[in-house]
Design a protein around this motif. Structure first.
Motif, PDB file in Angstrom:
ATOM      1  N   VAL A 111      10.659   3.573   3.322  1.00 40.01           N
ATOM      2  CA  VAL A 111       9.336   3.068   1.721  1.00 40.01           C
ATOM      3  C   VAL A 111       8.927   1.650   3.130  1.00 40.01           C
ATOM      4  CG1 VAL A 111       7.989   3.137   0.355  1.00 40.01           C
ATOM      5  CG2 VAL A 111       9.354   5.418   0.808  1.00 40.01           C
ATOM      6  N   LEU A 112      10.130   0.485   1.749  1.00 39.73           N
ATOM      7  CA  LEU A 112       9.987  -0.640   2.658  1.00 39.73           C
ATOM      8  C   LEU A 112       9.676  -1.232   4.416  1.00 39.73           C
ATOM      9  CD1 LEU A 112      13.028  -2.091   0.206  1.00 39.73           C
ATOM     10  CD2 LEU A 112      10.439  -1.736  -0.135  1.00 39.73           C
ATOM     11  N   VAL A 113      10.141  -0.133   4.481  1.00 44.54           N
ATOM     12  CA  VAL A 113       9.834  -1.284   6.377  1.00 44.54           C
ATOM     13  C   VAL A 113       7.821  -0.491   6.525  1.00 44.54           C
ATOM     14  CG1 VAL A 113      10.048  -0.792   8.892  1.00 44.54           C
ATOM     15  CG2 VAL A 113      11.889  -0.997   6.733  1.00 44.54           C
ATOM     16  N   LEU A 114       7.699   0.795   5.692  1.00 41.52           N
ATOM     17  CA  LEU A 114       6.602   1.796   6.073  1.00 41.52           C
ATOM     18  C   LEU A 114       5.626   0.423   5.739  1.00 41.52           C
ATOM     19  CD1 LEU A 114       4.786   3.542   7.343  1.00 41.52           C
ATOM     20  CD2 LEU A 114       5.034   4.533   5.074  1.00 41.52           C
ATOM     21  N   ILE A 115       5.918   0.261   4.201  1.00 40.42           N
ATOM     22  CA  ILE A 115       4.539  -0.900   3.572  1.00 40.42           C
ATOM     23  C   ILE A 115       4.538  -1.988   4.227  1.00 40.42           C
ATOM     24  CG2 ILE A 115       4.407  -2.177   1.707  1.00 40.42           C
ATOM     25  CD1 ILE A 115       5.957  -0.001  -0.574  1.00 40.42           C
ATOM     26  N   GLY A 116       5.675  -2.993   4.618  1.00 36.11           N
ATOM     27  CA  GLY A 116       5.772  -4.245   5.126  1.00 36.11           C
ATOM     28  C   GLY A 116       4.403  -3.942   7.139  1.00 36.11           C
ATOM     29  N   ILE A 117       4.432  -2.465   7.324  1.00 36.78           N
ATOM     30  CA  ILE A 117       4.344  -2.922   9.108  1.00 36.78           C
ATOM     31  C   ILE A 117       2.883  -2.365   7.751  1.00 36.78           C
ATOM     32  CG2 ILE A 117       3.571  -0.785  10.622  1.00 36.78           C
ATOM     33  CD1 ILE A 117       6.470  -0.111  10.943  1.00 36.78           C
ATOM     34  N   VAL A 118       2.534  -1.530   7.105  1.00 43.38           N
ATOM     35  CA  VAL A 118       1.122  -1.604   7.122  1.00 43.38           C
ATOM     36  C   VAL A 118       0.437  -2.595   6.209  1.00 43.38           C
ATOM     37  CG1 VAL A 118      -0.307  -0.170   5.302  1.00 43.38           C
ATOM     38  CG2 VAL A 118       0.966   1.501   6.323  1.00 43.38           C
ATOM     39  N   ALA A 119       1.050  -3.766   6.158  1.00 45.20           N
ATOM     40  CA  ALA A 119       0.653  -4.850   4.983  1.00 45.20           C
ATOM     41  C   ALA A 119       0.383  -5.757   6.636  1.00 45.20           C
ATOM     42  CB  ALA A 119       1.476  -5.296   4.560  1.00 45.20           C
ATOM     43  N   LEU A 120       0.782  -5.548   7.565  1.00 41.04           N
ATOM     44  CA  LEU A 120       1.282  -6.687   8.760  1.00 41.04           C
ATOM     45  C   LEU A 120      -0.341  -6.066   9.458  1.00 41.04           C
ATOM     46  CD1 LEU A 120       2.609  -8.640  10.364  1.00 41.04           C
ATOM     47  CD2 LEU A 120       3.814  -7.460  11.334  1.00 41.04           C
ATOM     48  N   LEU A 121      -0.749  -4.798   9.469  1.00 43.30           N
ATOM     49  CA  LEU A 121      -1.545  -3.898  10.550  1.00 43.30           C
ATOM     50  C   LEU A 121      -2.747  -4.579   9.406  1.00 43.30           C
ATOM     51  CD1 LEU A 121      -0.615  -1.013  11.478  1.00 43.30           C
ATOM     52  CD2 LEU A 121      -0.834  -2.928  13.107  1.00 43.30           C
ATOM     53  N   PHE A 122      -2.633  -4.521   8.642  1.00 43.48           N
ATOM     54  CA  PHE A 122      -3.758  -4.703   7.457  1.00 43.48           C
ATOM     55  C   PHE A 122      -3.849  -6.998   7.741  1.00 43.48           C
ATOM     56  CE2 PHE A 122      -5.427  -6.704   3.671  1.00 43.48           C
ATOM     57  CZ  PHE A 122      -7.253  -5.989   3.210  1.00 43.48           C
ATOM     58  N   LEU A 123      -3.048  -7.129   8.181  1.00 45.98           N
ATOM     59  CA  LEU A 123      -3.299  -8.787   8.044  1.00 45.98           C
ATOM     60  C   LEU A 123      -3.557  -8.890   9.514  1.00 45.98           C
ATOM     61  CD1 LEU A 123      -0.409  -9.669   6.032  1.00 45.98           C
ATOM     62  CD2 LEU A 123      -2.940  -9.886   5.697  1.00 45.98           C
ATOM     63  N   ILE A 124      -3.496  -8.150  10.709  1.00 48.23           N
ATOM     64  CA  ILE A 124      -3.685  -8.751  12.354  1.00 48.23           C
ATOM     65  C   ILE A 124      -4.994  -8.317  12.110  1.00 48.23           C
ATOM     66  CG2 ILE A 124      -3.681  -7.714  13.917  1.00 48.23           C
ATOM     67  CD1 ILE A 124      -0.653  -7.900  13.727  1.00 48.23           C
ATOM     68  N   ILE A 125      -5.960  -6.678  12.180  1.00 46.09           N
ATOM     69  CA  ILE A 125      -6.801  -5.380  11.656  1.00 46.09           C
ATOM     70  C   ILE A 125      -8.259  -6.177  10.806  1.00 46.09           C
ATOM     71  CG2 ILE A 125      -7.823  -3.491  11.736  1.00 46.09           C
ATOM     72  CD1 ILE A 125      -5.364  -2.773  13.062  1.00 46.09           C
ATOM     73  N   MET A 126      -8.451  -6.609   9.961  1.00 47.50           N
ATOM     74  CA  MET A 126      -9.164  -6.501   8.680  1.00 47.50           C
ATOM     75  C   MET A 126      -9.723  -7.967   8.919  1.00 47.50           C
ATOM     76  SD  MET A 126      -9.315  -3.837   6.883  1.00 47.50           S
ATOM     77  CE  MET A 126     -10.289  -4.492   5.434  1.00 47.50           C
ATOM     78  N   PRO A 127      -9.372  -8.640   9.487  1.00 43.28           N
ATOM     79  CA  PRO A 127     -10.138 -10.058   9.401  1.00 43.28           C
ATOM     80  C   PRO A 127     -11.400 -10.049  10.308  1.00 43.28           C
ATOM     81  CG  PRO A 127      -8.222 -11.059   9.889  1.00 43.28           C
ATOM     82  CD  PRO A 127      -7.935  -9.449   8.807  1.00 43.28           C
ATOM     83  N   SER A 128     -11.335  -9.307  10.672  1.00 44.43           N
ATOM     84  CA  SER A 128     -12.359  -8.940  12.259  1.00 44.43           C
ATOM     85  C   SER A 128     -13.356  -7.821  12.046  1.00 44.43           C
ATOM     86  CB  SER A 128     -11.726  -8.683  13.489  1.00 44.43           C
ATOM     87  OG  SER A 128     -11.296  -7.560  13.706  1.00 44.43           O
ATOM     88  N   LYS A 129     -12.703  -6.719  10.788  1.00 42.78           N
ATOM     89  CA  LYS A 129     -13.827  -5.676  10.638  1.00 42.78           C
ATOM     90  C   LYS A 129     -14.391  -6.201   9.494  1.00 42.78           C
ATOM     91  CE  LYS A 129     -11.888  -3.161  13.618  1.00 42.78           C
ATOM     92  NZ  LYS A 129     -12.256  -3.327  14.860  1.00 42.78           N
ATOM     93  N   GLU A 130     -13.979  -7.554   8.559  1.00 43.35           N
ATOM     94  CA  GLU A 130     -14.432  -6.552   6.460  1.00 43.35           C
ATOM     95  C   GLU A 130     -14.627  -8.153   6.834  1.00 43.35           C
ATOM     96  OE1 GLU A 130     -16.253  -5.616   3.438  1.00 43.35           O
ATOM     97  OE2 GLU A 130     -15.155  -3.834   4.779  1.00 43.35           O
TER      98      GLU A 130
END
Length: 159
Positions: free
Chosen positions: A12-31
């Motif tokens: 679960v911790l690894v999944l949280i880290g991956i989701v947070a990292l993807l959020f940091l990479i993808i979201m700036p260009s989308k929103e």
């Protein structure tokens, strides 16, 4: 069952880290403020870089939680290392809450007058509250664990 629980929590911790990292990479260009910027300008924007710097405390706390689960799995929870890990998690949560509050204040006082910062400020309030809750819980567990470690070391000395 205990081993499965530890592995599940680590996953679960690894999944949280991956989701947070993807959020940091993808979201700036989308929103938000960077939707009309090119790829280079997005990742050189000072506020986005501030967000990345803030996320360091989050990822350090995730790593420390992963490490704490390792101590639990090895039955070394009542050790000074576990107490130090909880102290690190507490410090990371405090740092994260301060950085989020500063970001909220920056947006509150420097936002475009045509823009409504209410959504961002609400997110800042909720995440700051969550960080304070984590810091409080870590402080309580740290104190309890420190008391147990102290009692254990006293008993080891008297034997």
């Amino acid at each position: 069952m205990k081993r499965f629980s530890i592995i599940f929590l680590k996953a679960v911790l690894v999944l949280i880290g991956i989701v947070a990292l993807l959020f940091l990479i993808i979201m700036p260009s989308k929103e938000g403020r960077a939707t009309n910027l090119n790829l280079i300008s997005i990742y050189t924007d000072p506020f986005i870089l501030y967000g990345y710097a803030t996320s360091i405390a989050f990822f350090v706390a995730l790593y420390k939680a992963f490490k704490l689960l390792g101590y639990i799995g090895k039955n070394k929870i009542f050790s000074p290392n576990a107490v130090e890990t909880l102290k690190s998690i507490k410090i990371c949560a405090i740092v994260l809450s301060v950085f989020i509050m500063v970001a909220g204040l920056i947006i509150r006082f420097t936002h475009n007058k045509e823009d409504d910062p209410a959504g961002f400020l609400a997110i800042c309030i909720v995440t700051t509250f969550a960080s304070v809750v984590v810091a409080t819980a870590a402080a309580i567990f740290e104190k309890l664990l420190q008391n147990v470690v102290d009692m254990k070391s006293e008993n080891d000395l008297t034997i």
